[in-house]
Design a protein around this motif. Structure first.
Motif, PDB file in Angstrom:
ATOM      1  N   LYS A  36      41.750  64.543  44.718  1.00  0.00           N
ATOM      2  CA  LYS A  36      41.168  63.212  44.791  1.00  0.00           C
ATOM      3  C   LYS A  36      40.020  63.093  43.802  1.00  0.00           C
ATOM      4  CE  LYS A  36      42.176  61.878  49.591  1.00  0.00           C
ATOM      5  NZ  LYS A  36      41.571  61.434  50.867  1.00  0.00           N
ATOM      6  N   MET A  37      39.844  61.870  43.291  1.00  0.00           N
ATOM      7  CA  MET A  37      38.705  61.578  42.411  1.00  0.00           C
ATOM      8  C   MET A  37      38.065  60.274  42.864  1.00  0.00           C
ATOM      9  SD  MET A  37      38.443  60.879  38.271  1.00  0.00           S
ATOM     10  CE  MET A  37      38.723  62.565  37.784  1.00  0.00           C
ATOM     11  N   TYR A  38      36.751  60.324  43.023  1.00  0.00           N
ATOM     12  CA  TYR A  38      35.977  59.127  43.320  1.00  0.00           C
ATOM     13  C   TYR A  38      35.395  58.639  41.994  1.00  0.00           C
ATOM     14  CZ  TYR A  38      36.262  60.859  48.125  1.00  0.00           C
ATOM     15  OH  TYR A  38      36.703  61.310  49.323  1.00  0.00           O
ATOM     16  N   TYR A  39      35.697  57.395  41.645  1.00  0.00           N
ATOM     17  CA  TYR A  39      35.329  56.912  40.307  1.00  0.00           C
ATOM     18  C   TYR A  39      34.684  55.535  40.412  1.00  0.00           C
ATOM     19  CZ  TYR A  39      35.686  56.755  35.226  1.00  0.00           C
ATOM     20  OH  TYR A  39      35.398  56.731  33.892  1.00  0.00           O
ATOM     21  N   GLU A  40      33.547  55.392  39.719  1.00  0.00           N
ATOM     22  CA  GLU A  40      32.821  54.118  39.665  1.00  0.00           C
ATOM     23  C   GLU A  40      32.864  53.618  38.227  1.00  0.00           C
ATOM     24  OE1 GLU A  40      28.683  52.968  41.616  1.00  0.00           O
ATOM     25  OE2 GLU A  40      28.398  54.078  39.743  1.00  0.00           O
ATOM     26  N   SER A  41      33.251  52.353  38.016  1.00  0.00           N
ATOM     27  CA  SER A  41      33.419  51.864  36.649  1.00  0.00           C
ATOM     28  C   SER A  41      33.077  50.390  36.548  1.00  0.00           C
ATOM     29  CB  SER A  41      34.861  52.090  36.182  1.00  0.00           C
ATOM     30  OG  SER A  41      35.759  51.352  37.000  1.00  0.00           O
ATOM     31  N   THR A  42      32.860  49.971  35.306  1.00  0.00           N
ATOM     32  CA  THR A  42      32.603  48.566  34.973  1.00  0.00           C
ATOM     33  C   THR A  42      33.659  48.106  33.981  1.00  0.00           C
ATOM     34  OG1 THR A  42      30.225  48.836  35.296  1.00  0.00           O
ATOM     35  CG2 THR A  42      30.939  46.932  34.035  1.00  0.00           C
ATOM     36  N   ILE A  43      34.290  46.971  34.268  1.00  0.00           N
ATOM     37  CA  ILE A  43      35.301  46.398  33.390  1.00  0.00           C
ATOM     38  C   ILE A  43      34.673  45.224  32.642  1.00  0.00           C
ATOM     39  CG2 ILE A  43      37.549  45.270  33.281  1.00  0.00           C
ATOM     40  CD1 ILE A  43      38.277  46.682  35.869  1.00  0.00           C
ATOM     41  N   ASN A  44      34.817  45.209  31.322  1.00  0.00           N
ATOM     42  CA  ASN A  44      34.306  44.124  30.488  1.00  0.00           C
ATOM     43  C   ASN A  44      35.456  43.586  29.646  1.00  0.00           C
ATOM     44  OD1 ASN A  44      31.250  44.228  30.933  1.00  0.00           O
ATOM     45  ND2 ASN A  44      31.743  46.344  30.449  1.00  0.00           N
ATOM     46  N   ALA A  45      35.980  42.448  30.053  1.00  0.00           N
ATOM     47  CA  ALA A  45      37.061  41.816  29.301  1.00  0.00           C
ATOM     48  C   ALA A  45      36.467  40.995  28.161  1.00  0.00           C
ATOM     49  CB  ALA A  45      37.894  40.927  30.221  1.00  0.00           C
ATOM     50  N   ILE A  46      36.996  41.184  26.951  1.00  0.00           N
ATOM     51  CA  ILE A  46      36.508  40.474  25.768  1.00  0.00           C
ATOM     52  C   ILE A  46      37.512  39.383  25.424  1.00  0.00           C
ATOM     53  CG2 ILE A  46      35.834  40.720  23.356  1.00  0.00           C
ATOM     54  CD1 ILE A  46      35.287  43.649  23.949  1.00  0.00           C
ATOM     55  N   ARG A  47      37.026  38.156  25.401  1.00  0.00           N
ATOM     56  CA  ARG A  47      37.894  37.018  25.104  1.00  0.00           C
ATOM     57  C   ARG A  47      37.302  36.202  23.958  1.00  0.00           C
ATOM     58  NH1 ARG A  47      41.670  36.453  29.068  1.00  0.00           N
ATOM     59  NH2 ARG A  47      41.280  37.625  30.990  1.00  0.00           N
ATOM     60  N   TYR A  68      36.854  46.623  27.417  1.00  0.00           N
ATOM     61  CA  TYR A  68      35.981  47.796  27.424  1.00  0.00           C
ATOM     62  C   TYR A  68      35.802  48.252  28.870  1.00  0.00           C
ATOM     63  CZ  TYR A  68      34.238  48.192  22.641  1.00  0.00           C
ATOM     64  OH  TYR A  68      34.107  48.440  21.317  1.00  0.00           O
ATOM     65  N   MET A  69      35.835  49.550  29.062  1.00  0.00           N
ATOM     66  CA  MET A  69      35.614  50.103  30.394  1.00  0.00           C
ATOM     67  C   MET A  69      34.634  51.257  30.297  1.00  0.00           C
ATOM     68  SD  MET A  69      39.462  50.017  31.958  1.00  0.00           S
ATOM     69  CE  MET A  69      40.302  48.446  32.185  1.00  0.00           C
ATOM     70  N   SER A  70      33.626  51.226  31.143  1.00  0.00           N
ATOM     71  CA  SER A  70      32.668  52.329  31.217  1.00  0.00           C
ATOM     72  C   SER A  70      32.601  52.793  32.660  1.00  0.00           C
ATOM     73  CB  SER A  70      31.287  51.878  30.740  1.00  0.00           C
ATOM     74  OG  SER A  70      30.794  50.826  31.542  1.00  0.00           O
ATOM     75  N   GLY A  71      32.483  54.078  32.843  1.00  0.00           N
ATOM     76  CA  GLY A  71      32.473  54.577  34.215  1.00  0.00           C
ATOM     77  C   GLY A  71      31.998  56.008  34.294  1.00  0.00           C
ATOM     78  N   ARG A  72      32.033  56.565  35.483  1.00  0.00           N
ATOM     79  CA  ARG A  72      31.629  57.956  35.694  1.00  0.00           C
ATOM     80  C   ARG A  72      32.327  58.492  36.942  1.00  0.00           C
ATOM     81  NH1 ARG A  72      25.750  58.031  38.632  1.00  0.00           N
ATOM     82  NH2 ARG A  72      25.998  56.178  39.914  1.00  0.00           N
ATOM     83  N   ASP A  73      32.563  59.772  36.897  1.00  0.00           N
ATOM     84  CA  ASP A  73      33.176  60.478  38.017  1.00  0.00           C
ATOM     85  C   ASP A  73      32.080  60.807  39.033  1.00  0.00           C
ATOM     86  OD1 ASP A  73      34.484  62.089  39.773  1.00  0.00           O
ATOM     87  OD2 ASP A  73      35.109  63.594  38.313  1.00  0.00           O
ATOM     88  N   ILE A  74      32.160  60.198  40.225  1.00  0.00           N
ATOM     89  CA  ILE A  74      31.141  60.405  41.255  1.00  0.00           C
ATOM     90  C   ILE A  74      31.683  61.274  42.390  1.00  0.00           C
ATOM     91  CG2 ILE A  74      29.918  58.270  40.721  1.00  0.00           C
ATOM     92  CD1 ILE A  74      31.318  56.976  43.117  1.00  0.00           C
ATOM     93  N   SER A  75      32.712  62.053  42.071  1.00  0.00           N
ATOM     94  CA  SER A  75      33.302  62.890  43.111  1.00  0.00           C
ATOM     95  C   SER A  75      32.286  63.871  43.673  1.00  0.00           C
ATOM     96  CB  SER A  75      34.509  63.642  42.554  1.00  0.00           C
ATOM     97  OG  SER A  75      35.491  62.744  42.089  1.00  0.00           O
ATOM     98  N   GLU A  76      31.510  64.509  42.783  1.00  0.00           N
ATOM     99  CA  GLU A  76      30.525  65.478  43.246  1.00  0.00           C
ATOM    100  C   GLU A  76      29.458  64.807  44.096  1.00  0.00           C
ATOM    101  OE1 GLU A  76      28.674  68.896  44.087  1.00  0.00           O
ATOM    102  OE2 GLU A  76      30.639  68.641  43.118  1.00  0.00           O
ATOM    103  N   MET A  77      29.055  63.577  43.713  1.00  0.00           N
ATOM    104  CA  MET A  77      28.054  62.848  44.496  1.00  0.00           C
ATOM    105  C   MET A  77      28.579  62.539  45.893  1.00  0.00           C
ATOM    106  SD  MET A  77      26.359  59.144  43.635  1.00  0.00           S
ATOM    107  CE  MET A  77      26.098  59.631  41.936  1.00  0.00           C
ATOM    108  N   VAL A  78      29.843  62.085  45.962  1.00  0.00           N
ATOM    109  CA  VAL A  78      30.435  61.749  47.262  1.00  0.00           C
ATOM    110  C   VAL A  78      30.600  63.009  48.109  1.00  0.00           C
ATOM    111  CG1 VAL A  78      32.481  60.825  48.396  1.00  0.00           C
ATOM    112  CG2 VAL A  78      31.578  59.711  46.344  1.00  0.00           C
ATOM    113  N   ASN A  79      31.081  64.079  47.468  1.00  0.00           N
ATOM    114  CA  ASN A  79      31.246  65.328  48.220  1.00  0.00           C
ATOM    115  C   ASN A  79      29.906  65.863  48.704  1.00  0.00           C
ATOM    116  OD1 ASN A  79      34.008  65.273  47.793  1.00  0.00           O
ATOM    117  ND2 ASN A  79      33.869  66.436  45.881  1.00  0.00           N
TER     118      ASN A  79
END
Length: 644
Positions: free
Chosen positions: A228-239, A249-260
């Motif tokens: 399992k992976m817990y992932y937090e991200s931001t989606i930025n659609a360019i129009r 554009y998508m930016s994010g980070r793996d927060i699995s260790e934080m959740v665990n």
């Protein structure tokens, strides 16, 4: 007359085309080597000889144009095109042209007797391309250096770029592995449920069980993703302006260790609760634990204002009055003891825990620290009858904490040095390093051997530039971490002043006059001569870099415990927009060039402030700059020159 009228119309059309297209026509006579421009009216202007004509163009580009003209005149080529700059005082004022050459007429021998040149002003296109290149460089720098995972999908949902952070998060060993055009947004488990055209700017949080995405198009086995992976991200659609999707554009980070970690914390809390319940079963062992740990008992009776200390080993009781309790504490803790006694006298139902330093010393000569923990004891009416508690000797623990505080401060100073160094490792260090790597790489690729001296020269220059920047970065990092030591000594500043200035003015440009004003025969002051000399030499060198004509004047004056050194030049100065930022790290002129080495002024400012002084700068753009550096010191001998 009709022919003349038609000629005038043709000239008018030609002038209109030339003006709207930013074109100019000129002709070259190979026999006389004279050039003649065609005016906007379609007539020939006066002829220019080679020397006069060369004044229109940048001398670094002129040889290239001459070589092409001579090649056409010798019949080696029929046409040619060259890019050339106009001659201007500053690089930013140069205009950029594209000049196309063709043969207008030939002699009986077949060689050209006249050349025609079409001169196209491409300054706006050049500046536009430069801005695009700068934006691309900034984009790639931010994209690749981000502390978040960065991914970019085009309007068709095809992955076209991702940074190293994202490669690490998704276990991608090679970026080209997923940039082959086959990795689609719909195949990304985190976003596969969101239709491409419905992408909006939003913050998402996902819990992905990779075992549920076993189809081949997800390519999870290829990357070794499982569990399992817990992932937090931001989606930025360019129009675009029409609302059509250009990319995502998508930016994010793996927060699995934080959740665990949170889950482990919750498990720890549950264990703590269980432990608290278990403690109730061992209340009968408290008395034994107190005896083993050296904890003693204490009572305070608010009705009789009596403090009672009970020694568990000897069973002896020591009774003390409030006044004696207060006097037993050290001077800085007497008010604290008085406050605690006052709260108990007012029968507070809250517990009291307080560490007190007392006047008695232990066998090691240290002030003894006692930790008191008091709780109210209530009678059958619910009123406070007395306060019962414990006290123990925490002298060793306090001594350890004090030592730990000292060591922590040292560690923080080391961390500050590290952070200051990393902050200053910027583009200015990467640029010469990239130049070195780039030119060194050219040796291993196909190249002309005649270019090798140029490659070596560029590598040598970039190496010297990198060495200067690294030395300045290391030194300013030391200053910012307050690790530089300053030692005052008695110095004859009048004797040393000219030497400091001459060292800093050693690179003065031809035609610039250096003026060193010496108002004293002898001036004996207590200063840190090595750091003061560094300030003078850096500011003198900065003036030489900014001054191409006129003069540079350096003077000093001692007045009422301050040594004030003044630097005046007739150089380029700073604009009103640049002036507020001249002390920033790697500050730049309006043309993009560094101010000095980029760290001269920040280093001078830090050294001056750390020596208790001040620095002021007044600059008039295009006319010059004045700098005042004031350093506090004490003069023991003052011999001023007599005025003639």
């Amino acid at each position: 007359m009709n022919q003349e009228v038609e000629n005038q119309k043709q000239k008018a059309r030609l002038a209109l085309i030339m003006k709207t297209s930013k074109l100019r026509l000129w002709f070259y006579d190979p026999t006389t080597r004279h050039c003649c421009y065609l005016s906007e009216a379609g007539d020939y202007e006066r002829e220019y000889n080679p020397a006069d004509f060369a004044l229109f163009f940048h001398r670094d580009d002129l040889d290239q144009m001459r070589a092409m003209v001579f090649a056409i005149c010798e019949g080696k080529m029929d046409t040619g095109k060259v890019s050339i700059r106009s001659r201007a005082g500053r690089e930013s004022d140069c205009k950029h042209y594209e000049i196309s050459f063709s043969v207008m007429s030939r002699g009986v021998d077949g060689l050209p007797t006249s050349l025609m040149a079409i001169q196209h002003d491409v300054t706006e296109e050049y500046q536009r391309q430069e801005k695009i290149n700068q934006l691309l460089a900034r984009y790639h720098t931010i994209f690749n250096s981000s502390l978040l995972d960065m991914l970019y999908y085009d309007k068709n949902g095809v992955l076209t770029d991702l940074n190293e952070r994202a490669c690490k998060s998704f276990n991608v060993k090679n970026r080209e592995q997923v940039l082959d055009g086959s990795f689609l947004l719909k195949n990304n488990p985190f976003y596969s449920q969101i239709p491409l055209n419905e992408m909006t700017n939003t913050l998402t949080g996902s819990i992905i069980d990779f075992s549920e995405f076993g189809l081949p198009e997800y390519r999870l086995e290829e990357f070794g993703l499982e569990g399992k992976m817990y992932y937090e991200s931001t989606i930025n659609a360019i129009r675009n302006l029409q609302g059509e999707l250009e990319g995502v554009y998508m930016s994010g980070r793996d927060i699995s260790e934080m959740v665990n970690s949170y889950h482990r914390q919750q498990a720890g809390i549950r264990q703590l609760q269980q432990g608290t319940e278990s403690i109730q079963q061992y209340i009968s062992n408290i008395d034994y634990a107190l005896s083993v740990s050296g904890v003693q008992l204490v009572n305070y009776y608010p009705h009789s204002y009596t403090f009672e200390l009970i020694n568990r080993e000897t069973k002896k009781t020591l009774r003390m009055s409030q006044l004696r309790c207060i006097r037993l504490a050290t001077l800085r803790f007497r008010r604290t003891v008085n406050s605690a006694l006052n709260r108990m006298d007012h029968l507070t139902k809250r517990g009291i825990m307080q560490a007190i330093e007392i006047e008695i010393r232990d066998k090691k000569g240290r002030q003894i620290w006692l930790l008191f923990n008091m709780v109210p004891m209530l009678n059958e009416k619910g009123e406070v009858d007395r306060y019962f508690g414990t006290y123990r000797d925490i002298t060793d623990m306090v001594a350890t904490e004090q030592q730990l505080a000292v060591e922590t401060k040292k560690a923080q100073e080391t961390e500050l040095l590290k952070q200051a160094f990393l902050t200053n490792m910027s583009y200015e260090i990467r640029t010469p390093l990239n130049n070195i790597i780039g030119y060194a790489g050219l040796f291993t690729s196909d190249h002309d051997e005649s270019d090798e001296p140029f490659f070596i020269d560029q590598i040598r220059n970039s190496t010297n530039e990198l060495l200067l920047v690294v030395n300045d970065v290391l030194y300013i990092s030391r200053l910012e971490a307050n690790m530089e030591e300053y030692k005052k000594e008695s110095v004859d500043f009048a004797f040393a002043f000219e030497g400091y200035c001459q060292n800093g003015l050693s690179n003065i440009k031809p035609g610039v006059q250096s003026v060193i004003v010496q108002p004293y025969n002898k001036l004996l002051v207590d200063i840190d001569s090595s750091h003061v000399s560094m300030i003078i030499q850096r500011l003198c060198n900065l003036s030489t870099l900014m001054t191409t004509h006129g003069s540079i004047t350096v003077s000093y004056e001692y007045h009422r415990g301050e040594l004030t050194i003044r630097f005046e030049d007739t150089g380029s100065g700073f604009t009103a927009e640049i002036a507020p930022h001249i002390f920033d790290h790697f500050a730049r002129h309006e043309d993009g060039g560094l101010i000095g080495s980029g760290l001269d002024l920040p280093i001078v400012q830090l050294m001056t402030k750390q020596m208790g002084g001040s620095i002021e700068i007044q600059s008039d753009y295009g006319k010059g700059t004045s700098i005042w550096v004031s350093i506090p010191c004490t003069a023991s001998v003052i011999e001023k020159k007599r005025e003639n």
